[in-house]
Design an enzyme around this catalytic site. Sequence first.
Site, PDB file in Angstrom:
ATOM      1  N   THR A  24       0.864  -1.194   0.000  1.00  0.00           N
ATOM      2  CA  THR A  24       0.000   0.000   0.000  1.00  0.00           C
ATOM      3  C   THR A  24       0.896   1.239   0.000  1.00  0.00           C
ATOM      4  OG1 THR A  24       0.017   0.412   2.398  1.00  0.00           O
ATOM      5  CG2 THR A  24      -1.545  -1.245   1.577  1.00  0.00           C
ATOM      6  N   ASP A  25       0.259   2.380  -0.286  1.00  0.00           N
ATOM      7  CA  ASP A  25       0.996   3.604  -0.052  1.00  0.00           C
ATOM      8  C   ASP A  25       0.886   3.915   1.453  1.00  0.00           C
ATOM      9  OD1 ASP A  25       1.345   6.642  -2.017  1.00  0.00           O
ATOM     10  OD2 ASP A  25       2.368   5.961  -0.218  1.00  0.00           O
ATOM     11  N   TRP A  26       1.584   4.949   1.875  1.00  0.00           N
ATOM     12  CA  TRP A  26       1.672   5.308   3.288  1.00  0.00           C
ATOM     13  C   TRP A  26       0.277   5.413   3.924  1.00  0.00           C
ATOM     14  CZ3 TRP A  26       6.302   7.037   6.043  1.00  0.00           C
ATOM     15  CH2 TRP A  26       6.042   7.443   7.347  1.00  0.00           C
ATOM     16  N   SER A  27      -0.072   4.439   4.725  1.00  0.00           N
ATOM     17  CA  SER A  27      -1.357   4.382   5.446  1.00  0.00           C
ATOM     18  C   SER A  27      -2.555   4.486   4.517  1.00  0.00           C
ATOM     19  CB  SER A  27      -1.454   5.487   6.511  1.00  0.00           C
ATOM     20  OG  SER A  27      -1.744   6.733   5.914  1.00  0.00           O
TER      21      SER A  27
END
Length: 744
Positions: free
Chosen positions: A277-280
């Site tokens: 995933t991207d950051w969170s």
Amino acid sequence: MKRLVYSLMAGVLMSACAGSKMPEDKYDIRVDELLQRMTLEEKIGQMNQLSALESLDAMSEEIRQGRVGSIFNETDPHRINTLQRVAREETRLGIPLLMARDVIHGFRTIAPIPLGQAASFDLEAVEAAARVAAIEASSAGIRWTFSPMIDIARDARWGRIAEGYGEDTYLTSMMGAAVVRGYQTDNLADPTAIAACAKHFAGYGASEGGRDYNSANIPIRQLHDVYLPPFEAAAKAGAATFMTSFNDIDGIPSTANGYLMRSLLHEEWGSDAMVVTDWSSATEMLAHGNCRDTLDVALQTINAGVDMDMVSNAYIRYLPKLMKDGVIPEILINEAVRRILKLKFDLGLFDNPYVDESKLQAYTPEALSATLRIATESAVLLKNDNSLLPLGKEVKSVALIGPLADDTYEQFGTWAFDGEPEHTITPLKAMLSVDGVKVIHDKALTHCRDLKGDGIRQAVQRAKSADVIVCVVGEEAIMSGEAHCLADINLYGKQKELVAELSKTGKPLVTVIMAGRPLTIADEVEKSDALLYMFHPGTMGGQALVDLLFGKAVPSGKLPVTFPRMVGQIPIYYNHKNTGRPAEGNELLINQTPVRAAQTALGCHSYWLDAGYGPLFPFGYGLSYTTFAYSDLKLDKDRMKLENDSIEVSFTLTNTGNVEATEICQLYVRDLVGSVSRPVKELKGFRRVTLKAGESQRVSMKIFVENLQFCGLDYYTYQEPGEFRLWVGCNSDDNRNEATFYVD
Ligand code: GLC
């Protein structure tokens, strides 16, 4: 013919089923053996990624507890070895860590931002720059980067246009594949290889209004024809990982979009790339509003086929419960962990987890040479009246003016965490080394956002004593990149006034713009005798600029993105549809329109009263210190079959000037009639050709019928028969050399 699942929902529903089949791999046995020995907690721990903490002890404890599969943002080789040793020697199974970093356009030696690299149209030079980044990053123990960013961007307001390769699908596809090759080589186990990450999957560049993280409402056909092909190209190039994007596509956040990961990436494209995933971006789906709670976040994310969770802790906290409650089959976890373990085996981390701390690579002659090359080729000459450039021997003094004339930090541009300003060559540093030229340097403004301009008067006064003025303005690094979007893309602050005042001196004025995006610079173009555009050029940017100014190098760059006249024209891009009322270019503008003009007096065409129809500069535009002529366009045939066929296009290119130079020849195609309307032009080939003064060369390129495919009326992607136009030329607006061919 590639079947296109019509509904995104169909993909999402499909994702609820058991995992997808992965291609055979030489490590399958070792992965299977290890997987069978792992507890559920150990498996889920591999799916969790941490961003480095200050405390080694705190990270070490997380690793000992089997809660970490990857750590990113740690760049100290000794700390990396320490963390790897904990993973290898203080955990039950000794599974090594994946150490990662955003090495977007260089680690220590910083290349131009990707948008600048795209302007080179030089796949070899871009691959070489990625190789430099991989060698330097891997020497510090980093073996995974979150790059290439291959989001198509048609909106200069979006700050992340800086990180990609512009507006064109074909160019971005070729660039992304070159970067993957540069990072990974053909052997991921090579200690200098780092795993690439094709991001942001997908459609992020269509964030509405050029406002970052905003929704992307992309029609399915446009998704398949414009935004997805670079990701398919990266998959075909063997990109080891993909990253999901923050945005939603028509209400489905990419991190929950099983159609992307399962139907396309794994099924249709046949890639077993690991997906992070991207950051969170997982828990951000609570804000998106498609997930009820974090348990639902974990469920939708794993269902969509995401293997690793970057920092949101949704997996580590909630996958055990989803398993215990029988909500998900263990196969979903096993397939994710299998991809993670396979990548670690592929990188050779089980056999060679540690880095030699005595062999940090940075700023080698090879690295600096490759970076100077790409920085030089990334510059785009937009104006050169009376051939002011290159500056001749008669120039004995140069006034080097402006906030970016000597700023070692700002010329890195966005996403350059590990570059070291003290190694950076600024325009001033380079110009002071030019023999026989006196340099009068004045910053004039405190920085690009100086709103007072107190230093302008003095700078202008000092500039009057020089033979030529070189003014370096643009954007600070912080003004582009993630979450750095602008609603107004004029030169910021008092920079416009500085250029205007310098222009009034009557001295020859060269304006150099360093920026992370296209800016609306019509005034600056009009007020300057020459204008050179350098998308934040990196470590060697100053040397590249001075080599170009004094003729040691000749500009060859071409714009990878359209330059609007006014921000209100956005989105504006070359490969647009024709509409039912295309402008003809002769429409009356507001200032040419009589007062009380009759309601229909202006004609009814598709244009802006105040901005006209076209851009300031079109995609593919760029000047040289010479001129080139295209002639004698020929096709080896004018008809192609629907499958497995191609046409060879050839033409003569002549250097009609008096210096050796490189031209980026471009080949465009138009499908005149389709089951759905087709763009007025599409780039289908380009070639860098270097010719001596007066030299001519026959140049050829091939058009493959498969490259003409598009997503048709019934949402299938295939080739349709029909009549096509073809052009070869120096930019997307050059229609002088045209031919016709047919697909039967
Ligand atoms: C950021 C970016 C992404 C980057 C990641 C890790 O938010 O969106 O491109 O790779 O976080 O730094």
